[in-house]
Structures are given as C-alpha cells and as structure tokens.
Design an enzyme around this catalytic site. Structure first.
Site, PDB file in Angstrom:
ATOM      1  CG  HIS A  22      -1.951  -1.015   1.237  1.00 46.18           C
ATOM      2  ND1 HIS A  22      -3.013  -0.972   2.104  1.00 46.18           N
ATOM      3  CD2 HIS A  22      -2.128  -2.123   0.482  1.00 46.18           C
ATOM      4  CE1 HIS A  22      -3.796  -2.010   1.889  1.00 46.18           C
ATOM      5  NE2 HIS A  22      -3.280  -2.727   0.908  1.00 46.18           N
ATOM      6  CD  GLU A  58      -1.921   4.156   3.302  1.00 48.65           C
ATOM      7  OE1 GLU A  58      -3.087   4.327   3.703  1.00 48.65           O
ATOM      8  OE2 GLU A  58      -1.640   3.389   2.349  1.00 48.65           O
ATOM      9  CB  CYS A 106      -6.478  -0.512   5.291  1.00 49.41           C
ATOM     10  SG  CYS A 106      -4.768  -1.117   5.239  1.00 49.41           S
ATOM     11  CB  CYS A 158      -1.950   1.535   6.245  1.00 48.22           C
ATOM     12  SG  CYS A 158      -1.556   0.723   4.671  1.00 48.22           S
TER      13      CYS A 158
END
Length: 148
Positions: A52, A54, A82, A85
């Site tokens: 992801h 992040e 999410c 993260c």
C-alpha cells in the site's frame, strides 16, 4: 504555518492509477518540512498485498532516516488508511496523519477497526481528515467506474 503536501500525494495516486493500481498516494514530511518519501499503491505490480502507498512510503522514509521510528514526521495520504497501514503508522510513531477521502468499506482510522483508539495501540498520531477529500474521492470514483 501549515503547508499541505496533499497535492504531492494526489500526484502519486494519479501515477498509481496509470499503473492500474487503486489510486492511493502517500507522502512523508520531516519535522523540517522536507519530503523524505513518497509512494503510490503497487500491490499488483509487486504481487504484494502489503504494498500500500503508506507502507511503501514508511519503508522508504525509515530507510532514508536510518530509523524504524518517524517521531515528529507527517504522513499525507489520499485515502483513510486501512487497519494494516494504521498499525504500521502507529508502530513508526508518525506524529501527524493527514488524509483525504474517508473509506467506509476498509478504513481503519475513523471507520471499522479504529486502530488508534484501541488500548493495544501504543502510539496514536494526531489525525486530520478531509484534506483535499473531493479530488481524492473523484480520482477513486473515476478509477472504479472505468473498471465496471
């Protein structure tokens, strides 16, 4: 004086969309106001469910700083993180989290798991939501509409 770096996060999100990735971008800024890392989603490209924006930005920033902690650093991300993260953000001790669009389906900050409010969470950053939410939402909407 506050200076938003969300435009750079949106650039990363647009680049992710061009790669066929869900358009999410992240930028990490040092306490001195310098961008130390930026990334967009790369889960498909890297065949990695943890890639992801992040996570990739956190990895790059920690490498650049030479520490697993980013105390006093700011993270700008186009979509509410999410739970995975959010946990990584807490583990890195990020000082402030700025995010754009809310994620009612998979969010982990204000929605769903609300990671930072759990007693098991050892660090919670200051959270500022809705920063450039409209362009972030429009980018996500257009990406998913094109896939339907």
């Amino acid at each position: 004086m506050f200076r938003s770096f969300m435009d750079q996060a949106l650039e990363e999100a647009r680049a992710a969309a061009l790669r066929g990735e869900v358009p999410v971008g992240a930028v990490i800024v040092s306490p001195a106001g310098e961008v130390v890392a930026r990334a967009g989603n790369r889960t498909r490209e890297l065949c990695d469910p943890t890639a992801h924006a992040e996570i990739l930005a956190l990895r790059a920033a920690c490498h650049a700083v030479g520490s697993e902690r980013l105390v006093g650093y700011d993270l700008y991300v186009t979509l509410e993180p999410c739970p995975m993260c959010a946990a990584a953000i807490a583990a890195a001790r990020v000082g402030r989290l700025y995010y754009g669009a809310a994620d009612v389906k998979s969010g982990g900050v204000a929605q769903g798991a609300r990671v930072f409010s759990h007693p098991q969470c050892h660090h919670a950053p200051e959270v500022y939501d809705g920063i450039s939410a409209a362009p972030a939402e429009a980018l996500l909407r257009a990406f998913f509409a094109a896939r339907r």
